[in-house]
Motif scaffolding. Structure first.
Motif, PDB file in Angstrom:
ATOM      1  N   ASN A 275       0.827  -1.223   0.000  1.00  0.00           N
ATOM      2  CA  ASN A 275       0.000   0.000   0.000  1.00  0.00           C
ATOM      3  C   ASN A 275       0.855   1.264   0.000  1.00  0.00           C
ATOM      4  O   ASN A 275       0.516   2.264   0.638  1.00  0.00           O
ATOM      5  N   ILE A 276       1.956   1.210  -0.692  1.00  0.00           N
ATOM      6  CA  ILE A 276       2.813   2.389  -0.834  1.00  0.00           C
ATOM      7  C   ILE A 276       2.421   3.081  -2.134  1.00  0.00           C
ATOM      8  O   ILE A 276       2.462   2.485  -3.217  1.00  0.00           O
ATOM      9  N   GLU A 277       2.045   4.335  -2.028  1.00  0.00           N
ATOM     10  CA  GLU A 277       1.537   5.072  -3.185  1.00  0.00           C
ATOM     11  C   GLU A 277       2.680   5.483  -4.097  1.00  0.00           C
ATOM     12  O   GLU A 277       3.725   5.981  -3.647  1.00  0.00           O
ATOM     13  N   ILE A 278       2.479   5.250  -5.377  1.00  0.00           N
ATOM     14  CA  ILE A 278       3.402   5.749  -6.389  1.00  0.00           C
ATOM     15  C   ILE A 278       2.825   7.060  -6.905  1.00  0.00           C
ATOM     16  O   ILE A 278       1.790   7.068  -7.584  1.00  0.00           O
ATOM     17  N   PRO A 279       3.420   8.200  -6.568  1.00  0.00           N
ATOM     18  CA  PRO A 279       2.792   9.504  -6.837  1.00  0.00           C
ATOM     19  C   PRO A 279       2.871   9.888  -8.305  1.00  0.00           C
ATOM     20  O   PRO A 279       3.636   9.328  -9.087  1.00  0.00           O
ATOM     21  N   PHE A 280       2.072  10.861  -8.647  1.00  0.00           N
ATOM     22  CA  PHE A 280       2.103  11.454  -9.973  1.00  0.00           C
ATOM     23  C   PHE A 280       1.859  12.945  -9.806  1.00  0.00           C
ATOM     24  O   PHE A 280       1.294  13.382  -8.800  1.00  0.00           O
ATOM     25  N   PRO A 281       2.312  13.775 -10.725  1.00  0.00           N
ATOM     26  CA  PRO A 281       2.145  15.223 -10.572  1.00  0.00           C
ATOM     27  C   PRO A 281       0.677  15.617 -10.437  1.00  0.00           C
ATOM     28  O   PRO A 281      -0.178  15.146 -11.188  1.00  0.00           O
ATOM     29  N   GLN A 282       0.389  16.473  -9.459  1.00  0.00           N
ATOM     30  CA  GLN A 282      -0.968  16.948  -9.230  1.00  0.00           C
ATOM     31  C   GLN A 282      -0.954  18.465  -9.082  1.00  0.00           C
ATOM     32  O   GLN A 282       0.009  19.051  -8.588  1.00  0.00           O
ATOM     33  N   ARG A 283      -2.059  19.086  -9.484  1.00  0.00           N
ATOM     34  CA  ARG A 283      -2.202  20.532  -9.361  1.00  0.00           C
ATOM     35  C   ARG A 283      -3.539  20.843  -8.698  1.00  0.00           C
ATOM     36  O   ARG A 283      -4.559  20.222  -9.020  1.00  0.00           O
ATOM     37  N   ASP A 284      -3.530  21.782  -7.750  1.00  0.00           N
ATOM     38  CA  ASP A 284      -4.760  22.211  -7.071  1.00  0.00           C
ATOM     39  C   ASP A 284      -5.242  23.518  -7.701  1.00  0.00           C
ATOM     40  O   ASP A 284      -4.471  24.477  -7.853  1.00  0.00           O
TER      41      ASP A 284
END
Length: 305
Positions: A275-284
């Motif tokens: 359950n380790i998240e592999i991140p990806f670019p995010q914008r708010d």
């Protein structure tokens, strides 16, 4: 016609001059003898190759490596052909001292347009003698060619890529350019596989997942001197940047793209299992509520009363 007359006619046919080179008459018998020399050279080369292959058998007390046998057989082959060529020329009756003019012409040709061929020829001899490049080595050239050395000829070297594409590379490129030989004198190599994990994750759990991924790939080398590890190498915009550092055997070294894919596949499996998240670019995107007032003014002035 009796046998003696027939033999006399055959002799006249064989000795009848077809053309003349200087003071030497080229006859049918001389041409047949030259063909015989070439056949003899072919047989000698085959015998030498078979004899050298026997030296590579494991049951022999004195053995040679495959690369050594290949280089020696090539050198012996060129030597035999060279000796037979000079013997044939001498048998034809051509005075070798008269070839000085031809040698001078060849020298002029090398100076004007054959320097590359001559350079590749000398480079091929150097490669065979130095053994810095052997058949079966996996190389990465400065020109971008990556693959396994399939053949080292006197003028070129054939490099076969992992897509089974044969690239003909001039021998001088191996002498004058940068060459990375991945399998020169050691079968094992260390590679780095980058990956990322989300901020806030347990680093020790990431290390555990990386080591488990390395162990699951066949060809990973793990012993007292070659150990797998997970390094934290940077702080990215969206993730913690890690590298899986592993030692691999010769088979994985020769297929770098496939090797990278195997370890990335195993990493994704092990990270997801923990359950380790592999991140990806995010914008708010923030939207403010409110009223935008727009004032409209008439451009025409009202008439005076």
């Amino acid at each position: 016609m009796d046998f003696l007359q027939w033999l006399d006619q055959v002799t006249q046919l064989l000795t009848h001059p077809l053309l003349s080179v200087g003071k030497t008459d080229i006859t049918v018998s001389r041409i047949i003898a030259l063909i015989g020399f070439l056949v003899l050279a072919r047989v000698l080369v085959a015998i030498i190759d078979r004899g050298l292959l026997r030296l590579a058998r494991p049951d022999r007390t004195v053995t040679l490596s495959k690369s050594g046998i290949y280089a020696l057989s090539r050198i012996m082959r060129y030597t035999v052909w060279g000796i037979v060529a000079f013997m044939g020329i001498d048998y034809l009756g051509i005075n070798l001292s008269h070839l000085a003019l031809v040698g001078g012409a060849i020298g002029v040709g090398i100076g004007f347009g054959l320097q590359n061929i001559f350079s590749n020829f000398i480079s091929g001899i150097v490669l065979l003698l130095e053994q810095t490049l052997k058949v079966g080595d996996f190389v990465d050239l400065q020109s971008g060619v990556v693959g396994r050395v399939s053949e080292i000829s006197i003028r070129y070297t054939r490099v076969t890529t992992n897509d089974s594409v044969d690239v003909i590379v001039p021998n001088s490129e191996f002498i004058n350019g940068r060459v990375t030989n991945w399998t020169f004198d050691n079968e094992n190599r260390r590679i780095h596989v980058p990956f990322g994990a989300a901020y806030g994750c347990d680093k020790e759990l990431v290390r555990e997942a990386g080591l488990a991924a390395a162990a699951s790939v066949e060809g990973t080398v793990s012993n007292t001197t070659h150990k797998s590890d997970v390094w934290l190498v940077g702080f990215g915009d969206s993730s913690l940047n890690f590298e899986l550092v592993i030692w691999v055997d010769e088979d994985l070294v020769k297929t770098p793209a496939r090797t990278q894919a195997l370890y990335l596949w195993a990493l994704e499996t092990e990270l997801s299992a923990r359950n380790i998240e592999i991140p990806f670019p995010q914008r708010d995107l923030h939207i403010r509520s409110g009223v935008l007032r727009i004032a409209n003014e008439s451009s025409d002035a009202e008439p005076a009363a």
